[in-house]
Design a protein around this motif. Structure first.
Motif, mmCIF file in Angstrom:
data_model
loop_
_atom_site.group_PDB
_atom_site.id
_atom_site.type_symbol
_atom_site.label_atom_id
_atom_site.label_comp_id
_atom_site.label_asym_id
_atom_site.label_seq_id
_atom_site.Cartn_x
_atom_site.Cartn_y
_atom_site.Cartn_z
ATOM 1 N N ARG A 161 -65.570 -35.309 -8.600
ATOM 2 C CA ARG A 161 -66.621 -35.289 -9.725
ATOM 3 C C ARG A 161 -67.186 -34.232 -10.169
ATOM 4 O O ARG A 161 -67.601 -33.846 -11.113
ATOM 5 C CB ARG A 161 -67.444 -36.617 -9.576
ATOM 6 N N TRP A 162 -67.859 -33.485 -9.095
ATOM 7 C CA TRP A 162 -68.605 -32.296 -8.990
ATOM 8 C C TRP A 162 -67.921 -31.310 -10.159
ATOM 9 O O TRP A 162 -68.645 -30.736 -11.111
ATOM 10 C CB TRP A 162 -69.273 -31.702 -7.976
ATOM 11 N N GLN A 163 -66.668 -31.071 -9.613
ATOM 12 C CA GLN A 163 -65.965 -30.042 -10.408
ATOM 13 C C GLN A 163 -65.458 -30.505 -11.828
ATOM 14 O O GLN A 163 -65.724 -29.557 -12.716
ATOM 15 C CB GLN A 163 -64.703 -29.807 -9.610
ATOM 16 N N SER A 190 -76.407 -36.690 -24.743
ATOM 17 C CA SER A 190 -75.441 -37.321 -23.741
ATOM 18 C C SER A 190 -74.705 -36.619 -22.594
ATOM 19 O O SER A 190 -74.894 -37.163 -21.404
ATOM 20 C CB SER A 190 -74.455 -38.272 -24.450
ATOM 21 N N ASP A 191 -74.534 -35.426 -23.246
ATOM 22 C CA ASP A 191 -74.004 -34.518 -21.932
ATOM 23 C C ASP A 191 -74.690 -33.976 -21.102
ATOM 24 O O ASP A 191 -74.735 -34.071 -19.792
ATOM 25 C CB ASP A 191 -73.172 -33.303 -22.585
ATOM 26 N N LEU A 192 -75.935 -33.790 -21.313
ATOM 27 C CA LEU A 192 -76.923 -33.460 -20.643
ATOM 28 C C LEU A 192 -77.432 -34.459 -19.723
ATOM 29 O O LEU A 192 -77.694 -34.207 -18.406
ATOM 30 C CB LEU A 192 -78.351 -32.834 -21.498
ATOM 31 N N GLN A 193 -77.724 -35.598 -20.200
ATOM 32 C CA GLN A 193 -78.065 -36.882 -19.312
ATOM 33 C C GLN A 193 -76.768 -36.999 -18.248
ATOM 34 O O GLN A 193 -77.410 -37.168 -17.075
ATOM 35 C CB GLN A 193 -78.269 -38.010 -20.249
ATOM 36 N N GLU A 194 -75.669 -36.984 -18.504
ATOM 37 C CA GLU A 194 -74.654 -37.497 -17.761
ATOM 38 C C GLU A 194 -74.561 -36.108 -16.557
ATOM 39 O O GLU A 194 -74.570 -36.514 -15.419
ATOM 40 C CB GLU A 194 -73.350 -37.304 -18.229
ATOM 41 N N LEU A 195 -74.607 -34.976 -17.240
ATOM 42 C CA LEU A 195 -74.802 -33.934 -16.090
ATOM 43 C C LEU A 195 -75.916 -33.777 -15.238
ATOM 44 O O LEU A 195 -75.967 -33.479 -13.951
ATOM 45 C CB LEU A 195 -74.445 -32.504 -16.688
ATOM 46 N N GLN A 196 -76.976 -34.215 -15.796
ATOM 47 C CA GLN A 196 -78.245 -34.230 -15.067
ATOM 48 C C GLN A 196 -78.256 -35.090 -13.907
ATOM 49 O O GLN A 196 -78.728 -35.253 -12.792
ATOM 50 C CB GLN A 196 -79.455 -34.420 -15.939
ATOM 51 N N GLN A 197 -77.792 -36.421 -14.243
ATOM 52 C CA GLN A 197 -77.479 -37.559 -13.255
ATOM 53 C C GLN A 197 -76.560 -37.074 -12.329
ATOM 54 O O GLN A 197 -76.849 -37.454 -10.915
ATOM 55 C CB GLN A 197 -77.015 -38.749 -14.231
ATOM 56 N N LEU A 198 -75.518 -36.500 -12.651
ATOM 57 C CA LEU A 198 -74.545 -35.961 -11.619
ATOM 58 C C LEU A 198 -75.276 -34.912 -10.632
ATOM 59 O O LEU A 198 -75.224 -34.931 -9.519
ATOM 60 C CB LEU A 198 -73.272 -35.372 -12.160
ATOM 61 N N LYS A 199 -76.078 -34.176 -11.206
ATOM 62 C CA LYS A 199 -76.851 -32.926 -10.543
ATOM 63 C C LYS A 199 -77.936 -33.770 -9.427
ATOM 64 O O LYS A 199 -77.925 -33.281 -8.450
ATOM 65 C CB LYS A 199 -77.567 -31.949 -11.445
ATOM 66 N N GLN A 200 -78.550 -34.712 -9.965
ATOM 67 C CA GLN A 200 -79.230 -35.359 -8.908
ATOM 68 C C GLN A 200 -78.674 -36.163 -7.915
ATOM 69 O O GLN A 200 -79.221 -36.191 -6.698
ATOM 70 C CB GLN A 200 -80.235 -36.463 -9.847
ATOM 71 N N GLU A 201 -77.556 -36.517 -8.267
ATOM 72 C CA GLU A 201 -76.681 -37.305 -7.178
ATOM 73 C C GLU A 201 -76.211 -36.154 -6.208
ATOM 74 O O GLU A 201 -76.509 -36.503 -5.184
ATOM 75 C CB GLU A 201 -75.506 -37.995 -7.961
ATOM 76 N N GLY A 202 -76.004 -35.039 -6.671
ATOM 77 C CA GLY A 202 -75.497 -33.950 -5.579
ATOM 78 C C GLY A 202 -76.723 -33.466 -4.585
ATOM 79 O O GLY A 202 -76.370 -33.449 -3.610
ATOM 80 N N GLN A 203 -77.770 -33.489 -5.423
ATOM 81 C CA GLN A 203 -78.934 -33.398 -4.466
ATOM 82 C C GLN A 203 -79.283 -34.337 -3.723
ATOM 83 O O GLN A 203 -79.480 -34.034 -2.501
ATOM 84 C CB GLN A 203 -80.365 -32.833 -5.376
ATOM 85 N N GLN A 204 -79.089 -35.838 -4.064
ATOM 86 C CA GLN A 204 -79.368 -36.674 -2.880
ATOM 87 C C GLN A 204 -78.323 -36.935 -1.887
ATOM 88 O O GLN A 204 -78.497 -37.050 -0.711
ATOM 89 C CB GLN A 204 -79.466 -38.050 -3.722
ATOM 90 N N GLN A 205 -77.131 -36.548 -2.098
ATOM 91 C CA GLN A 205 -75.965 -36.513 -1.370
ATOM 92 C C GLN A 205 -76.220 -35.486 -0.310
ATOM 93 O O GLN A 205 -76.097 -35.556 0.779
ATOM 94 C CB GLN A 205 -74.651 -36.474 -2.224
ATOM 95 N N ALA A 206 -76.638 -34.232 -0.825
ATOM 96 C CA ALA A 206 -76.603 -33.262 -0.027
ATOM 97 C C ALA A 206 -77.959 -33.260 1.152
ATOM 98 O O ALA A 206 -77.702 -33.223 2.263
ATOM 99 C CB ALA A 206 -76.947 -31.856 -0.851
ATOM 100 N N SER A 225 -78.442 -22.706 -14.146
ATOM 101 C CA SER A 225 -79.013 -22.114 -12.841
ATOM 102 C C SER A 225 -79.362 -23.230 -11.875
ATOM 103 O O SER A 225 -79.102 -23.095 -10.720
ATOM 104 C CB SER A 225 -80.467 -21.420 -13.451
ATOM 105 N N ASP A 226 -80.081 -24.435 -12.300
ATOM 106 C CA ASP A 226 -80.228 -25.522 -11.445
ATOM 107 C C ASP A 226 -78.778 -25.862 -10.959
ATOM 108 O O ASP A 226 -78.722 -26.364 -9.795
ATOM 109 C CB ASP A 226 -80.808 -26.670 -12.183
ATOM 110 N N TRP A 227 -77.757 -26.190 -11.950
ATOM 111 C CA TRP A 227 -76.468 -26.700 -11.350
ATOM 112 C C TRP A 227 -75.874 -25.725 -10.228
ATOM 113 O O TRP A 227 -75.345 -26.150 -9.268
ATOM 114 C CB TRP A 227 -75.646 -26.721 -12.525
ATOM 115 N N ASP A 228 -76.028 -24.400 -10.456
ATOM 116 C CA ASP A 228 -75.408 -23.433 -9.860
ATOM 117 C C ASP A 228 -75.990 -23.650 -8.215
ATOM 118 O O ASP A 228 -75.507 -23.538 -7.034
ATOM 119 C CB ASP A 228 -75.598 -22.081 -10.239
ATOM 120 N N SER A 229 -77.617 -23.767 -8.231
ATOM 121 C CA SER A 229 -78.274 -24.004 -6.838
ATOM 122 C C SER A 229 -77.870 -25.212 -6.294
ATOM 123 O O SER A 229 -77.614 -25.176 -5.125
ATOM 124 C CB SER A 229 -79.624 -23.967 -7.282
#
Length: 170
Positions: free
Chosen positions: A110-112, A132-148, A45-49
């Motif tokens: 990268r997001w896709q 490890s998957d969760l950590q990588e995806l969380q980092q990408l999600k945080q990067e997406g929020q920062q980039q946005a 859900s967070d990822w979709d947002s």
């Protein structure tokens, strides 16, 4: 315990001590557990947002590039003197937006990839993300929020410049 600490032995029943020790040992030995399914659902859900946020900003960059080009063409019809400064600033802004567009498309790729990994995990049926998957995806999600957030700031600046150009054109 009764010989060394008679008061403590009277106040704490042995079953309570055994239960506490058992919990302590289990807690120490449990290690890292994979997130539960409800955590995967919440993360999705967070990822979709964040996906919506990133998409809005990337779309905004593309629209801003179009606006800058349209304003530059409109400014070409004006006499040189009043429009020279704004034209130069619009050209610089268009270049900056072009760089942001390239960076945003690289990030979207990268997001896709991250979205494909998350979907594969959800579709696998086990509903668990490894740590490890969760950590990588969380980092990408945080990067997406920062980039946005950074893109939003850049777009606000561009929109202010566009308004200034429109006032000159009026």
């Amino acid at each position: 315990i009764g010989d060394q600490f008679p008061i403590l032995a009277q106040k704490l029943p042995m079953r309570f001590l055994i239960a506490c020790l058992t919990l302590l040992i289990l807690g120490a030995c449990s290690g890292e557990k994979p997130p539960k399914e409800d955590e995967v659902t919440r993360f999705s859900s967070d990822w979709d947002s964040t996906t919506a946020l990133v998409t809005d900003q990337v779309t905004g960059i593309l629209k801003a590039q179009e606006s800058a080009q349209e304003l530059l063409m409109a400014l070409d019809s004006l006499p040189e003197a009043p429009a020279t400064d704004i034209r130069t600033r619009l050209e610089q802004e268009l270049q900056t937006l072009g760089e942001a567009s390239e960076a945003s498309f690289a990030f979207v790729n990268r997001w896709q990839e991250g979205a494909a990994r998350l979907n594969a995990i959800k579709e696998s049926g086990n509903g668990n993300l490894s740590s490890s998957d969760l950590q990588e995806l969380q980092q990408l999600k945080q990067e997406g929020q920062q980039q946005a957030k950074a893109w939003a700031t850049q777009l606000d600046s561009a929109r202010a410049l566009f308004e200034e150009a429109r006032m000159i054109l009026e």
